[in-house]
Scaffold this active site. Sequence first.
Site, PDB file in Angstrom:
ATOM      1  N   HIS A 105       0.841  -1.198   0.000  1.00 50.65           N
ATOM      2  CA  HIS A 105       0.000   0.000   0.000  1.00 50.65           C
ATOM      3  C   HIS A 105       0.872   1.243   0.000  1.00 50.65           C
ATOM      4  O   HIS A 105       1.820   1.346   0.785  1.00 50.65           O
ATOM      5  CB  HIS A 105      -0.912   0.029   1.238  1.00 50.65           C
ATOM      6  CG  HIS A 105      -1.589   1.352   1.450  1.00 50.65           C
ATOM      7  ND1 HIS A 105      -1.280   2.197   2.488  1.00 50.65           N
ATOM      8  CD2 HIS A 105      -2.554   1.989   0.712  1.00 50.65           C
ATOM      9  CE1 HIS A 105      -2.022   3.281   2.415  1.00 50.65           C
ATOM     10  NE2 HIS A 105      -2.803   3.184   1.348  1.00 50.65           N
ATOM     11  N   SER A 106       0.607   2.179  -0.908  1.00 53.70           N
ATOM     12  CA  SER A 106       1.262   3.475  -0.937  1.00 53.70           C
ATOM     13  C   SER A 106       2.783   3.313  -1.045  1.00 53.70           C
ATOM     14  O   SER A 106       3.267   2.715  -2.003  1.00 53.70           O
ATOM     15  CB  SER A 106       0.846   4.279   0.299  1.00 53.70           C
ATOM     16  OG  SER A 106       1.189   5.628   0.176  1.00 53.70           O
TER      17      SER A 106
END
Length: 290
Positions: A105-106
């Site tokens: 994520h990210s």
Amino acid sequence: MFPPTPPIPEELTLVVDGLTYAGLAFGPVDAPPVLALHGWQDNANSFLQLARALPDVRLVALDLSGHGQSSHRSADATYQIWDDLPQLVGVLDALGWAQCAVLGHSRGAIIATLLAATQPERVHTLITLDSMLPRPAKDEDFAKTLRAFLKDRTALLNRSPRQFASEQAFVERRARMGEPPLVSTVLADRALKPCDDGFAHRNDPRHNGASAVRMNEGQCISVLQALAMPVLNIWATPRQGLEDDIARQRALIAENVPNVTSVDIPGHHHWHMEPEPAEQIAAAIRHFLV
């Protein structure tokens, strides 16, 4: 549907190259393995809801170095997006995983992409949440970027961890930065440690500094073209204020990744930490992994 509460995870501690990586493991030990990498200033707790919605995989979520309960890097080291890569290979070895899916994520999605591009024999599937590449840097900004890194490093190296009077104060501070309270509430358990005046933030302050080197567009394209495995790219929508950056990133991905599936799921940047969007994300992952 999924169980009403997140599963109770197993606490993991792995030592690789002298660094301790703490983490959480979910699911049967003989289930398909998934390594999960969280975003900037987050920790392994960010995958609690996805683990709940993905009971048929062995999901190991790490605290990346300088986050949560994992070690801080030494004073002479850095936190570039590629700095964890050698230790992540060591983590796979320690887990006994010859191959696995990698979920990020990210910032963790960027690290996952770099790992998959450079270790395709170890990563058979790549799943990225709301990112995949850093914003490409301009070549002419190289010296300016390096100068900012040196300035920030000096300022942050000996900075004491931020302290909070209570866990609620931590939640409220992150809320003032635009984060839903549920997100920081979930992260607080691994993000904070008790101290004399309340709670101290565990994360290394150096994560707040500028990067020493940023990838340019040609380097980003090289990474994308090295992704030989199936890729699932899931985006939170809408992302107000970032439309142009995300559109350019998605265009580069579509043009350069040989086998990519792109999915849009409504929600904010940390939407994978909330029950309903997490189920939608997990459904896309389950469909992709079949």
